[in-house]
Design a protein around this motif. Structure first.
Motif, PDB file in Angstrom:
ATOM      1  N   LEU A  66      77.635  69.247  33.546  1.00  0.00           N
ATOM      2  CA  LEU A  66      77.751  70.524  34.277  1.00  0.00           C
ATOM      3  C   LEU A  66      77.011  71.734  33.333  1.00  0.00           C
ATOM      4  CD1 LEU A  66      79.150  72.788  36.314  1.00  0.00           C
ATOM      5  CD2 LEU A  66      80.906  72.751  34.720  1.00  0.00           C
ATOM      6  N   ALA A  67      77.173  71.184  32.002  1.00  0.00           N
ATOM      7  CA  ALA A  67      76.495  72.247  31.212  1.00  0.00           C
ATOM      8  C   ALA A  67      74.940  72.006  31.260  1.00  0.00           C
ATOM      9  CB  ALA A  67      76.885  71.983  29.700  1.00  0.00           C
ATOM     10  N   ALA A 344      79.584  75.598  24.445  1.00  0.00           N
ATOM     11  CA  ALA A 344      78.902  76.935  24.177  1.00  0.00           C
ATOM     12  C   ALA A 344      78.154  77.383  25.424  1.00  0.00           C
ATOM     13  CB  ALA A 344      78.138  76.714  22.949  1.00  0.00           C
ATOM     14  N   ARG A 345      77.472  76.595  26.116  1.00  0.00           N
ATOM     15  CA  ARG A 345      76.548  77.039  27.357  1.00  0.00           C
ATOM     16  C   ARG A 345      77.344  77.496  28.267  1.00  0.00           C
ATOM     17  NH1 ARG A 345      72.013  78.798  28.334  1.00  0.00           N
ATOM     18  NH2 ARG A 345      70.983  77.049  26.902  1.00  0.00           N
ATOM     19  N   LEU A 346      78.649  76.871  28.553  1.00  0.00           N
ATOM     20  CA  LEU A 346      79.562  77.371  29.727  1.00  0.00           C
ATOM     21  C   LEU A 346      80.224  78.476  29.382  1.00  0.00           C
ATOM     22  CD1 LEU A 346      80.643  73.834  30.693  1.00  0.00           C
ATOM     23  CD2 LEU A 346      79.074  75.049  31.909  1.00  0.00           C
ATOM     24  N   PHE A 347      80.649  79.033  28.263  1.00  0.00           N
ATOM     25  CA  PHE A 347      81.602  79.964  27.622  1.00  0.00           C
ATOM     26  C   PHE A 347      80.632  80.892  27.438  1.00  0.00           C
ATOM     27  CE2 PHE A 347      84.045  82.338  24.923  1.00  0.00           C
ATOM     28  CZ  PHE A 347      85.476  82.292  25.446  1.00  0.00           C
ATOM     29  N   LEU A 348      79.387  80.838  26.912  1.00  0.00           N
ATOM     30  CA  LEU A 348      78.911  82.145  26.393  1.00  0.00           C
ATOM     31  C   LEU A 348      77.845  82.689  27.534  1.00  0.00           C
ATOM     32  CD1 LEU A 348      77.680  81.010  22.502  1.00  0.00           C
ATOM     33  CD2 LEU A 348      79.710  82.647  23.267  1.00  0.00           C
ATOM     34  N   ASP A 352      71.570  83.892  26.144  1.00  0.00           N
ATOM     35  CA  ASP A 352      70.667  82.672  27.013  1.00  0.00           C
ATOM     36  C   ASP A 352      70.521  81.503  26.180  1.00  0.00           C
ATOM     37  OD1 ASP A 352      70.558  84.811  28.913  1.00  0.00           O
ATOM     38  OD2 ASP A 352      68.546  85.751  28.195  1.00  0.00           O
ATOM     39  N   HIS A 353      70.249  81.421  25.184  1.00  0.00           N
ATOM     40  CA  HIS A 353      69.877  80.378  24.324  1.00  0.00           C
ATOM     41  C   HIS A 353      70.596  79.737  23.332  1.00  0.00           C
ATOM     42  CE1 HIS A 353      65.823  81.385  25.949  1.00  0.00           C
ATOM     43  NE2 HIS A 353      66.011  82.638  25.483  1.00  0.00           N
ATOM     44  N   ILE A 354      70.864  78.395  23.556  1.00  0.00           N
ATOM     45  CA  ILE A 354      71.731  77.695  22.678  1.00  0.00           C
ATOM     46  C   ILE A 354      70.736  76.376  21.825  1.00  0.00           C
ATOM     47  CG2 ILE A 354      73.635  75.955  22.575  1.00  0.00           C
ATOM     48  CD1 ILE A 354      74.238  78.450  23.751  1.00  0.00           C
TER      49      ILE A 354
END
Length: 449
Positions: A66-67, A344-348, A352-354
């Motif tokens: 999903l992320a 982090a990708r889903l929550f933040l 834009d960038h991880i």
């Protein structure tokens, strides 16, 4: 509340525990629908369900998939990197963080000291020479993060204020530069020295900003404005570790608390500087602490809009006081790394960038994290002291050709970027030669170690 005293008997008891009233399936469904996640949702996803211990492999893969889809939807498939140089000014520091092996006691650097150490302090002229060399090799950015040397002051005026105290060493952690073998200059002098030739200067953590205002009532905004005038272009959101005070009281009791860290970052943003954000995880904290940390970052971004990226930093344990004292027996597992990046990708939802770190994770695992929600793969570095001194084993340098080989192996496009991601240059993987092109003096010449 847990304190450093708990280290003596090995008992670490926290008020925050990884429990929630949410379920894993509901949390995953919320994420899939694009709804803003709560702290409890994040805990469920980080643990793959708090109703059972351990990480469930099948559930973990659902979170990662999903992320990865969210990453593709939000920023596309391109993997980015920045051509950069680390120029850390000094290892002298007396803060006493238990996760760190970068520092050396400042007393070891004094003129009359008879202490063997492997540390260093650079003069402004030496810092300038290092940056000039990097510019000639094609860098876009110089990153500078240093120990809290007691002789460091913001500028000459700040130095005079610190010297006016009756007992400056005890009251405001200040000692005059004459006591040391090498004078680091002031923060303003160091930044002016490094801000040459159009390079992007990325420096001054919240903890360094605290050091640059100690003994005064000056606001963080005023400190960062002074630094910006000296050449600072953006500020790193490091010194964050875990932004929950009961953890900070264990691993870095001498550092600023969470509220102070947030104040410093808001001050940098108010001064017009882009900032990054970080988390150093995998030591004594649990998944609830990680989730609460993500909430602090997201709330900060809601207020400022200044955060350009989130950088997860897995704890490197080998040479640290936490490991040597038996408080920890290792760092995070690879599964924990993957879930931290994915959540982090889903929550933040407002960052834009991880980033994935080859310095922390190595090439193979770092590339795996690019399929878990991350889209950026750090920078060329050219010199890296902090992780290396803690026991990191993945080197200090990657060339553009290395990036082509690594990112090509996972079938993704590659682009060189600016620090703030506003400029990008597609790297055509057509056989090379490969070199940086965005830096002020870059001309595509291969970047060699």
């Amino acid at each position: 509340m847990t304190t450093a005293a708990n280290l003596d008997d090995g008992a670490l008891e926290f008020d925050c525990v990884p429990e929630s009233d949410q379920s894993f399936e509901n949390a995953l469904a919320k994420a899939a629908d694009g709804n803003r996640l709560s702290v409890d949702d994040a805990v469920e996803l980080l643990t793959t369900g708090t109703e059972s211990s351990g990480i469930d492999p099948a559930r973990k893969e659902r979170v990662l998939e999903l992320a990865d889809r969210r990453r593709a939807e939000e920023v596309g498939d391109t993997v980015t990197f920045v051509a950069n140089l680390n120029n850390n000014v000094t290892t002298a520091c007396n803060t006493g963080c238990l996760f760190c092996n970068f520092k050396n006691p400042d007393s070891a650097f004094e003129r009359d000291a008879d202490v063997e150490h492997s540390g260093f302090t650079k003069t402004p002229a030496e810092s300038r020479a290092a940056v000039e060399d990097g510019l000639d090799r094609g860098i876009y950015e110089v990153t500078s993060v240093s120990g809290l040397h007691p002789a460091f002051a913001l500028d000459q005026e700040h130095r005079e204020i610190l010297e006016s105290y009756d007992d400056p060493a005890r009251e405001v952690n200040y000692k005059p530069p004459e006591r040391y073998e090498t004078d680091p200059g002031t923060y303003v002098e160091q930044l002016r020295a490094m801000s040459v030739g159009g390079v992007h200067l990325h420096s001054m953590t919240p903890e360094e900003a605290y050091h640059a205002r100690r003994g005064t009532e000056r606001s963080y905004e005023s400190i960062y404005r002074r630094l910006r005038d000296a050449g600072l272009d953006s500020a790193p959101g490091t010194a964050a570790e875990i932004l929950v005070d009961e953890v900070r009281e264990v691993i870095c009791p001498g550092k600023m608390d969470t509220g102070e860290w947030v104040d410093a970052m808001e001050g940098a943003a108010a001064a017009g500087l882009p900032v990054t954000s970080t988390m150093m995880y995998g030591h004594v904290e649990n998944e609830m602490h990680r989730a609460k940390h993500l909430k602090v970052i997201r709330d900060l971004q809601d207020r400022t809009g200044a955060i350009t990226e989130f950088v997860p930093l897995s704890f490197i344990h080998q040479n640290t006081p936490l490991y040597e004292a038996g408080v920890v027996d290792g760092g995070p597992s690879r599964a924990e790394d993957e879930l931290l990046v994915a959540v982090a990708r889903l929550f933040l939802d407002n960052v834009d960038h991880i980033q994935s770190s080859w310095v922390k994770s190595g090439d193979e695992h770092g590339l795996k994290l690019l399929n878990c929600g991350a889209d950026d793969f750090m920078g060329t570095i050219l010199s890296e002291e902090i992780t290396k001194r803690a026991g990191g084993e993945y080197g200090e340098f990657r060339s553009v050709a290395d990036y082509v080989e690594m990112v090509g192996a996972i079938g993704r496009p590659l682009a060189e970027r600016s620090t703030d991601y506003e400029q990008t240059r597609r790297v055509e993987m057509d056989g090379g030669p490969y070199g940086p092109e965005l830096g002020p003096r870059a001309d595509g010449t291969p970047l060699l170690d």
